[in-house]
Design an enzyme around this catalytic site. Structure first.
Site, PDB file in Angstrom:
ATOM      1  N   HIS A 208       3.362  10.588   0.220  1.00 21.37           N
ATOM      2  CA  HIS A 208       2.883  11.947   0.510  1.00 21.37           C
ATOM      3  C   HIS A 208       4.112  12.772   0.867  1.00 21.37           C
ATOM      4  CE1 HIS A 208      -1.354  10.902   0.500  1.00 21.37           C
ATOM      5  NE2 HIS A 208      -1.149   9.953   1.390  1.00 21.37           N
TER       6      HIS A 208
ATOM      7  N   ASP B  25       0.847  -1.201   0.000  1.00 22.76           N
ATOM      8  CA  ASP B  25       0.000   0.000   0.000  1.00 22.76           C
ATOM      9  C   ASP B  25       0.885   1.255   0.000  1.00 22.76           C
ATOM     10  OD1 ASP B  25      -2.172   1.653  -0.129  1.00 22.76           O
ATOM     11  OD2 ASP B  25      -2.973   1.147   1.855  1.00 22.76           O
TER      12      ASP B  25
HETATM   13  O1  DOR Z   1      -3.666   5.420   3.869  1.00 20.69           O
HETATM   14  C1  DOR Z   1      -4.081   5.330   2.739  1.00 20.69           C
HETATM   15  N1  DOR Z   1      -3.554   6.055   1.729  1.00 20.69           N
HETATM   16  N2  DOR Z   1      -5.093   4.496   2.496  1.00 20.69           N
HETATM   17  C2  DOR Z   1      -5.710   4.444   1.307  1.00 20.69           C
HETATM   18  O2  DOR Z   1      -6.616   3.660   1.143  1.00 20.69           O
HETATM   19  C3  DOR Z   1      -5.306   5.357   0.221  1.00 20.69           C
HETATM   20  C4  DOR Z   1      -3.905   5.792   0.373  1.00 20.69           C
HETATM   21  C5  DOR Z   1      -3.534   6.954  -0.486  1.00 20.69           C
HETATM   22  O3  DOR Z   1      -3.906   6.976  -1.685  1.00 20.69           O
HETATM   23  O4  DOR Z   1      -2.835   7.845  -0.011  1.00 20.69           O
HETATM   24 ZN    ZN Z   2      -7.117   1.389   0.432  1.00 20.62          ZN
END
Ligand code: DOR
Ligand code: ZN
Length: 439
Positions: free
Chosen positions: A320, A316
């Site tokens: 950012h 995942d």
């Molecule tokens: O923490 C997260 N960031 N969860 C998600 O489902 C999306 C992801 C993101 O796109 O930053």
């Molecule tokens: Zn997600």
């Protein structure tokens, strides 16, 4: 991308682990013309065949199929200041990955053949590894109308999801699962009941109570998993549960599998290494969705991995920048990067005897490849030569400052870990070796 001088590579005396073939033994692996040419206890080549073949001493190292991360956010198109296809795939190969499946919550959203094609074209031009786009379930991720799965799959999408957001409308999810069957793709579920999670910033429990942060109950995830299991049973569509984080979710998936329902699941390293206790310093690097849970959940995730309830480990990878993270907890974006820290964190499960080496490798190779119906994930003779050489004993300190990713939001920065990718090979080409990107 430059071409290698040699048209072949011969890995000598490695520990060859290929879960797809049930193989775990010391031996040689020969790569020729971009394919796995042979895997044998010992490969002897006549002098003339040896010309142009580079030998690699793999003593003390593991040779495994190229790792596949079935859940990453590459942020291109639209948020290239956080990551792009070039930087994200460089991060991938540095972490030992030869393929990544990228989520559609880009700008524009990947809900059309045009965006899918753009991603694949960019990946071909600038990518360091294979990229498998995942299309959106609903147009614009709005949760209202289904996107054109046929167009998406025709352009190269391997699955659909509204990841980042749930498909809140149960009827839409039903239709998505029905529609997905025609194309034999899974629907990847970001399981979250938005009314139950609304306004939540972290796991709901004693720690959120102490910190005075609004909580997200486990039930926000579990009610949606229960729903999606029932809808999969109704439609016989394949549902894949993304980023499983709670003990109750593991229980639901385990029971559904026992009943023969087409459900698969993944989790991520932060859910088996971190708990909500780390949030006491209000550090936004630990803010993620679904949130970090309790020690009991962490134990259950590990059990789910060990007994096969959780098929795959994804990262995942959610880049950012400080713009989104260096703000009050409430306003910070959720997400963590993972591509360059996952492998040692997964190998920690082997050292802690949660998983065997074979099981651990399966969760990042043939299992995700099987779920997405991708060709790779094995060292079988004749398949494309995507492979990773791992030094399982290399000790090092995770340093986000040295990552290939454009973002630095790694919750494991500064951790002393063991096990790293020392060479990554995609289609017979060395794309990463001894700490350097080679393309
Ligand atoms: O923490 C997260 N960031 N969860 C998600 O489902 C999306 C992801 C993101 O796109 O930053
Ligand atoms: Zn997600």
């Amino acid at each position: 991308m430059q071409r290698e001088k040699a048209h072949g590579l011969l890995f000598r005396r490695g520990r060859v682990i290929d879960p797809a073939q049930g193989l775990d033994r010391t031996g040689d692996v020969l790569v020729m013309d971009g394919r796995i040419a042979d895997v044998q206890p010992q490969i002897d080549l006549s002098a003339d065949r040896m010309s142009g073949i580079e030998e690699v001493d793999a003593t003390g190292r593991w040779i495994v199929p190229g790792l596949l991360d079935m859940h990453v956010h590459l942020r291109e198109p639209g948020q290239e200041y956080k990551e792009n296809i070039a930087s994200g795939t460089r991060a991938a190969v540095a972490g030992g990955y030869t393929g990544v499946a990228c989520m559609p919550n880009t700008n524009p959203v990947n809900d059309s053949a045009a965006v899918t094609r753009f991603i694949l074209e960019r990946a071909r031009e600038r990518g360091a590894c294979r990229v498998y786009p995942v299309g959106a379930v609903s147009s614009g991720l709005k949760g209202e109308n289904l996107s054109e799965f046929g167009d998406l799959v025709g352009a190269g999408a391997v699955a659909v999801t509204d990841d980042g957001k749930p498909v809140a409308n149960s009827m839409l999810m039903r239709r998505a699962l029905e529609y997905s069957r025609i194309f034999d793709i899974p629907v990847i579920s970001h399981a979250e009941d938005p009314l139950l999670s609304h306004g939540g910033l972290m796991n709901e429990g004693p720690v959120s109570g102490m910190l005075g942060l609004r909580g997200i109950p486990r039930a926000a995830e579990e009610v949606m998993i229960a729903r999606d299991i029932l809808l999969s049973e109704l439609t016989r569509g394949r549902v894949h549960i993304a980023h499983v984080s709670t003990a109750g979710s593991v229980r639901l998936i385990r029971e559904a599998k026992r009943r023969g329902i087409s459900v698969t699941a993944e989790t991520a390293p932060h859910y088996f290494h971190l708990t909500d206790e780390v949030l006491t310093g209000f550090d936004t690097v630990f803010k993620v969705n679904p949130p970090l849970r309790s020690a009991e959940d962490l134990r259950a995730i590990r059990e789910g991995l060990a007994d096969g309830t959780i098929d795959a480990i994804a990262t995942d990878h959610a880049p950012h920048t400080v713009l989104e993270k260096d703000v009050e907890f409430e306003f910070a974006s959720s997400g963590m990067i993972g591509l360059e820290s996952a492998l040692p964190l997964i190998l920690a499960l082997v050292r802690e005897e949660v998983l065997t080496p074979m099981e651990a490798i399966a969760k990042v190779t043939c299992n995700p490849a099987g779920i997405l119906r991708l060709p790779g994930g094995t060292l079988r003779q004749g398949t494309a030569a995507d492979l990773t050489m791992i030094d399982p004993d290399a000790s090092f300190t995770l340093d986000a400052g040295s990552f290939q990713s454009k973002s630095r939001n790694c919750p494991f920065h500064g951790w002393e870990v063991r096990g790293k990718a020392v060479m990554t090979v995609v289609g017979g080409r060395v794309v990463f070796a001894e700490g350097r990107i080679m393309i």
